[in-house]
Design a protein around this motif. Structure first.
Motif, PDB file in Angstrom:
ATOM      1  N   ILE A 111       0.833  -1.211   0.000  1.00 44.69           N
ATOM      2  CA  ILE A 111       0.000   0.000   0.000  1.00 44.69           C
ATOM      3  C   ILE A 111       0.861   1.252   0.000  1.00 44.69           C
ATOM      4  O   ILE A 111       0.608   2.207  -0.751  1.00 44.69           O
ATOM      5  N   LEU A 112       1.897   1.263   0.826  1.00 41.69           N
ATOM      6  CA  LEU A 112       2.718   2.462   0.938  1.00 41.69           C
ATOM      7  C   LEU A 112       3.556   2.693  -0.311  1.00 41.69           C
ATOM      8  O   LEU A 112       3.726   3.841  -0.752  1.00 41.69           O
ATOM      9  N   TYR A 113       4.081   1.618  -0.894  1.00 43.68           N
ATOM     10  CA  TYR A 113       4.857   1.809  -2.119  1.00 43.68           C
ATOM     11  C   TYR A 113       3.956   2.245  -3.266  1.00 43.68           C
ATOM     12  O   TYR A 113       4.306   3.148  -4.047  1.00 43.68           O
ATOM     13  N   ALA A 114       2.774   1.638  -3.387  1.00 38.17           N
ATOM     14  CA  ALA A 114       1.828   2.084  -4.407  1.00 38.17           C
ATOM     15  C   ALA A 114       1.400   3.526  -4.144  1.00 38.17           C
ATOM     16  O   ALA A 114       1.086   4.274  -5.082  1.00 38.17           O
ATOM     17  N   GLY A 115       1.423   3.934  -2.888  1.00 38.61           N
ATOM     18  CA  GLY A 115       1.081   5.302  -2.539  1.00 38.61           C
ATOM     19  C   GLY A 115       2.053   6.322  -3.106  1.00 38.61           C
ATOM     20  O   GLY A 115       1.696   7.497  -3.273  1.00 38.61           O
ATOM     21  N   ILE A 116       3.289   5.904  -3.409  1.00 36.31           N
ATOM     22  CA  ILE A 116       4.239   6.815  -4.052  1.00 36.31           C
ATOM     23  C   ILE A 116       3.706   7.243  -5.413  1.00 36.31           C
ATOM     24  O   ILE A 116       3.871   8.397  -5.832  1.00 36.31           O
ATOM     25  N   LEU A 117       3.034   6.323  -6.112  1.00 40.85           N
ATOM     26  CA  LEU A 117       2.433   6.671  -7.400  1.00 40.85           C
ATOM     27  C   LEU A 117       1.368   7.737  -7.231  1.00 40.85           C
ATOM     28  O   LEU A 117       1.248   8.661  -8.048  1.00 40.85           O
ATOM     29  N   ASP A 118       0.574   7.621  -6.153  1.00 37.20           N
ATOM     30  CA  ASP A 118      -0.432   8.648  -5.864  1.00 37.20           C
ATOM     31  C   ASP A 118       0.230  10.005  -5.646  1.00 37.20           C
ATOM     32  O   ASP A 118      -0.281  11.043  -6.102  1.00 37.20           O
ATOM     33  N   GLU A 119       1.367   9.993  -4.931  1.00 35.76           N
ATOM     34  CA  GLU A 119       2.054  11.249  -4.653  1.00 35.76           C
ATOM     35  C   GLU A 119       2.635  11.862  -5.927  1.00 35.76           C
ATOM     36  O   GLU A 119       2.654  13.091  -6.084  1.00 35.76           O
ATOM     37  N   ILE A 120       3.116  11.022  -6.846  1.00 33.93           N
ATOM     38  CA  ILE A 120       3.601  11.532  -8.131  1.00 33.93           C
ATOM     39  C   ILE A 120       2.464  12.222  -8.881  1.00 33.93           C
ATOM     40  O   ILE A 120       2.622  13.333  -9.416  1.00 33.93           O
ATOM     41  N   GLU A 121       1.315  11.583  -8.902  1.00 33.08           N
ATOM     42  CA  GLU A 121       0.154  12.176  -9.575  1.00 33.08           C
ATOM     43  C   GLU A 121      -0.292  13.459  -8.870  1.00 33.08           C
ATOM     44  O   GLU A 121      -0.637  14.452  -9.519  1.00 33.08           O
ATOM     45  N   ARG A 122      -0.290  13.428  -7.551  1.00 27.06           N
ATOM     46  CA  ARG A 122      -0.749  14.583  -6.784  1.00 27.06           C
ATOM     47  C   ARG A 122       0.133  15.809  -7.044  1.00 27.06           C
ATOM     48  O   ARG A 122      -0.332  16.950  -6.979  1.00 27.06           O
ATOM     49  N   SER A 123       1.401  15.579  -7.346  1.00 26.89           N
ATOM     50  CA  SER A 123       2.324  16.686  -7.627  1.00 26.89           C
ATOM     51  C   SER A 123       2.218  17.187  -9.057  1.00 26.89           C
ATOM     52  O   SER A 123       2.942  18.121  -9.442  1.00 26.89           O
ATOM     53  N   GLY A 124       1.322  16.588  -9.854  1.00 21.31           N
ATOM     54  CA  GLY A 124       1.260  16.931 -11.268  1.00 21.31           C
ATOM     55  C   GLY A 124       2.395  16.302 -12.051  1.00 21.31           C
ATOM     56  O   GLY A 124       2.810  16.828 -13.085  1.00 21.31           O
ATOM     57  N   HIS A 125       2.912  15.159 -11.549  1.00 22.94           N
ATOM     58  CA  HIS A 125       4.013  14.420 -12.174  1.00 22.94           C
ATOM     59  C   HIS A 125       5.313  15.232 -12.183  1.00 22.94           C
ATOM     60  O   HIS A 125       6.174  15.025 -13.040  1.00 22.94           O
ATOM     61  N   GLU A 126       5.481  16.128 -11.237  1.00 27.50           N
ATOM     62  CA  GLU A 126       6.692  16.962 -11.188  1.00 27.50           C
ATOM     63  C   GLU A 126       7.832  16.207 -10.508  1.00 27.50           C
ATOM     64  O   GLU A 126       8.321  16.574  -9.444  1.00 27.50           O
ATOM     65  N   VAL A 127       8.279  15.138 -11.159  1.00 27.91           N
ATOM     66  CA  VAL A 127       9.313  14.270 -10.594  1.00 27.91           C
ATOM     67  C   VAL A 127      10.701  14.917 -10.625  1.00 27.91           C
ATOM     68  O   VAL A 127      11.627  14.420  -9.972  1.00 27.91           O
ATOM     69  N   PHE A 128      10.849  16.002 -11.377  1.00 27.44           N
ATOM     70  CA  PHE A 128      12.140  16.694 -11.418  1.00 27.44           C
ATOM     71  C   PHE A 128      12.224  17.816 -10.384  1.00 27.44           C
ATOM     72  O   PHE A 128      13.295  18.359 -10.151  1.00 27.44           O
ATOM     73  N   ALA A 129      11.100  18.157  -9.797  1.00 34.65           N
ATOM     74  CA  ALA A 129      11.069  19.247  -8.827  1.00 34.65           C
ATOM     75  C   ALA A 129      11.164  18.753  -7.396  1.00 34.65           C
ATOM     76  O   ALA A 129      11.702  19.442  -6.526  1.00 34.65           O
ATOM     77  N   ARG A 130      10.665  17.547  -7.148  1.00 31.83           N
ATOM     78  CA  ARG A 130      10.666  17.018  -5.782  1.00 31.83           C
ATOM     79  C   ARG A 130      10.598  15.495  -5.835  1.00 31.83           C
ATOM     80  O   ARG A 130      10.141  14.919  -6.824  1.00 31.83           O
ATOM     81  N   ARG A 131      11.058  14.875  -4.775  1.00 28.34           N
ATOM     82  CA  ARG A 131      11.019  13.405  -4.675  1.00 28.34           C
ATOM     83  C   ARG A 131       9.705  13.007  -4.010  1.00 28.34           C
ATOM     84  O   ARG A 131       9.404  13.456  -2.900  1.00 28.34           O
TER      85      ARG A 131
END
Length: 310
Positions: free
Chosen positions: A260-280
């Motif tokens: 659940i927690l690892y899959a939750g990282i995907l939720d956080e990526i989406e929640r950030s607007g996929h800004e994977v270069f701006a924040r971890r």
């Protein structure tokens, strides 16, 4: 089989626990739901994988030679059925764990070969993957093998062979989540783990990834590609879910929590607007604690519950 004195053995496993606590927060939290014996074995397996990863991250001189030395020393301990000197705490603890739980050594040789694929001077070196099939061949060693190492520690209510496909799928799911989260960090190391053909379908090439890294902003084309790959990743989690019901009931809350927690990282990526270069992307601490507590109390009510869902 000769074993270290209790003090040396305890110190070796405590060293592994500290490594897990520092570098693997999700795994560490999930492992707290396990019995003390299983918990320390999980920490040993994690610490070994982490120590090997540290060799191949570009900061260790003669990384290929170092990997060969690690494999040689591990093979010697397993051949002699003796975990060796606790003065090498991680190697001692992982050897001891393999011997205690009769883990198939080939899972470690496959893992080490995958790590050689990350070392520029090694014959197996690769830093680009054209297709998901090619990437999954890498993940067979870097991730699926980890899931298979864990199975004898966790225990199953069926044969290990029957539980292996789901365990491998969960390992791959975790690894693909890492790749989606760590695009920027991997790019800095000269590596692109996302399949070229999947990216190209959305108009993403290496030049665009480099541009995104330089600007710290995710281009809309890459955002669409990430949305697609997140869907692929979630399908891996769905494939793995039924396998939780094949595990020993006592360990299911820990594995559900990790999933659940690892899959939750995907939720956080989406929640950030996929800004994977701006924040971890990270799952907030409060949610991690809440999920672990919920899974533990839920298991007390119904230990048969197998799913990864909320």
């Amino acid at each position: 089989m000769n074993r270290a004195d209790d003090g040396g053995e305890l110190a070796a496993y405590r060293r592994c626990e500290r490594i897990s606590a520092t570098h693997g927060r999700t795994y560490f939290l999930a492992a707290r739901l396990l019995s003390p014996e299983r918990r320390r074995a999980v920490h040993a397996l994690y610490a070994f994988a982490r120590s090997v990863d540290d060799i191949v991250d570009g900061s260790v001189k003669d990384a290929a030679l170092q990997l060969d030395r690690v494999e040689k020393r591990l093979r010697a301990r397993l051949d002699e059925r003796d975990p060796g000197d606790p003065g090498e705490p991680v190697l001692f603890a992982v050897s001891d764990t393999i011997l205690r739980y009769d883990i198939a050594p080939e899972h470690f040789w496959i893992f080490l070969d995958a790590m050689r694929m990350d070392v520029a001077e090694a014959p197996l070196f690769r830093n680009r993957y054209a297709t998901m099939t090619e990437l999954r061949e890498y993940m067979r060693g870097s991730a699926a093998a980890i899931g298979l190492q864990l199975l004898p520690v966790l225990g199953t209510v069926t044969s290990v062979a029957e539980a292996e496909p789901a365990a491998a799928a969960l390992g791959e799911a975790f690894q693909l989540t890492n790749f989606l989260r760590d695009i920027a960090e991997d790019l800095d190391r000269g590596r692109i783990y996302l399949p070229t053909d999947e990216l190209t379908a959305f108009g993403v090439d290496e030049a665009l990834l480099t541009h995104c890294r330089r600007t710290g902003h995710t281009d809309p084309r890459l955002r669409r590609a990430l949305s697609h790959l997140i869907a692929v990743n979630r399908d891996l989690y769905r494939t793995a879910t039924p396998g939780i019901g094949l595990l020993n009931p006592r360990v299911r809350p820990a594995i559900r929590t990790a999933g659940i927690l690892y899959a939750g990282i995907l939720d956080e990526i989406e929640r950030s607007g996929h800004e994977v270069f701006a924040r971890r992307a990270v799952v907030p601490t409060r949610r991690r604690i809440w999920v672990a507590a919920r899974e533990f109390t839920g298991s007390m009510r119904d230990p048969r519950r197998p799913g990864l869902g909320p």
